[in-house]
Scaffold this motif. Sequence first.
Motif, PDB file in Angstrom:
ATOM      1  N   GLU A  64      30.629 -35.505  85.508  1.00 42.29           N
ATOM      2  CA  GLU A  64      29.388 -34.758  85.303  1.00 42.29           C
ATOM      3  C   GLU A  64      29.079 -33.866  86.496  1.00 42.29           C
ATOM      4  O   GLU A  64      28.657 -32.724  86.342  1.00 42.29           O
ATOM      5  N   MET A  91      33.851 -34.732  77.205  1.00 42.12           N
ATOM      6  CA  MET A  91      32.413 -34.753  76.920  1.00 42.12           C
ATOM      7  C   MET A  91      32.159 -34.179  75.536  1.00 42.12           C
ATOM      8  O   MET A  91      32.949 -33.385  75.034  1.00 42.12           O
ATOM      9  N   SER A  92      31.040 -34.585  74.957  1.00 41.75           N
ATOM     10  CA  SER A  92      30.652 -34.004  73.667  1.00 41.75           C
ATOM     11  C   SER A  92      30.286 -32.540  73.883  1.00 41.75           C
ATOM     12  O   SER A  92      30.011 -32.103  75.012  1.00 41.75           O
ATOM     13  N   SER A 105      27.584 -31.019  73.032  1.00 39.80           N
ATOM     14  CA  SER A 105      26.209 -30.870  73.512  1.00 39.80           C
ATOM     15  C   SER A 105      26.083 -31.241  74.988  1.00 39.80           C
ATOM     16  O   SER A 105      25.377 -30.574  75.736  1.00 39.80           O
ATOM     17  N   LYS A 106      26.759 -32.289  75.424  1.00 32.58           N
ATOM     18  CA  LYS A 106      26.672 -32.685  76.834  1.00 32.58           C
ATOM     19  C   LYS A 106      27.298 -31.618  77.734  1.00 32.58           C
ATOM     20  O   LYS A 106      26.715 -31.241  78.755  1.00 32.58           O
ATOM     21  N   TRP A 141      24.807 -28.546  77.735  1.00 31.44           N
ATOM     22  CA  TRP A 141      23.556 -28.720  78.473  1.00 31.44           C
ATOM     23  C   TRP A 141      23.770 -28.888  79.971  1.00 31.44           C
ATOM     24  O   TRP A 141      23.019 -28.337  80.775  1.00 31.44           O
ATOM     25  N   LEU A 142      24.791 -29.641  80.372  1.00 31.02           N
ATOM     26  CA  LEU A 142      25.073 -29.765  81.808  1.00 31.02           C
ATOM     27  C   LEU A 142      25.394 -28.400  82.408  1.00 31.02           C
ATOM     28  O   LEU A 142      24.912 -28.043  83.487  1.00 31.02           O
TER      29      LEU A 142
END
Length: 165
Positions: free
Chosen positions: A15, A41-42, A44-45, A48-49
């Motif tokens: 992350e 990661m998905s 969406s993740k 957004w990150l």
Amino acid sequence: MLDILINWLKDLPKEYAVIMLGILPISELRGAIPLGLYYGMSLSKAFWLSVLANISFIAPALFLLEPVSNRLRKFGLWSRFFDWVFEHTKKKADVIQKYEALGLAIFVAIPLPMTGAWSGVIAASLFKIRFRYAFIAIVAGVFGAGLIVLALCKLGIMSWQVIAR
């Protein structure tokens, strides 16, 4: 240079690596979203990150770019650097001059080299776009670029899955 960055990022939690790549001027979210997807990661993740990281520096940069660049221009190396950056941004910023904040959003949203949020901050400073308009335009452009990069990544993933069958 790229090897150093890759070696440095591989030692970070996934992350944090995505966030760092999302903040860096060269990669921004155009590099962060694919990295997040590469890390598993998905969608969406990763989105957004990357987007939040890319947005995180906009307000401070809008406030600090002009005073910091003016102070650093007193030194020859920095003067040449800022002259080059500002000149390079001016060459690609016809749409900003014509449409101001809307043009700034479009400029930032185009996922090509030298058109991201960092370039948007420089362009907003060069063309004296007021903070509130510049901030909203750059954030909108980052979301637009994020959606385009995410769609291209998803298309690439789907294509790879079809080819792999």
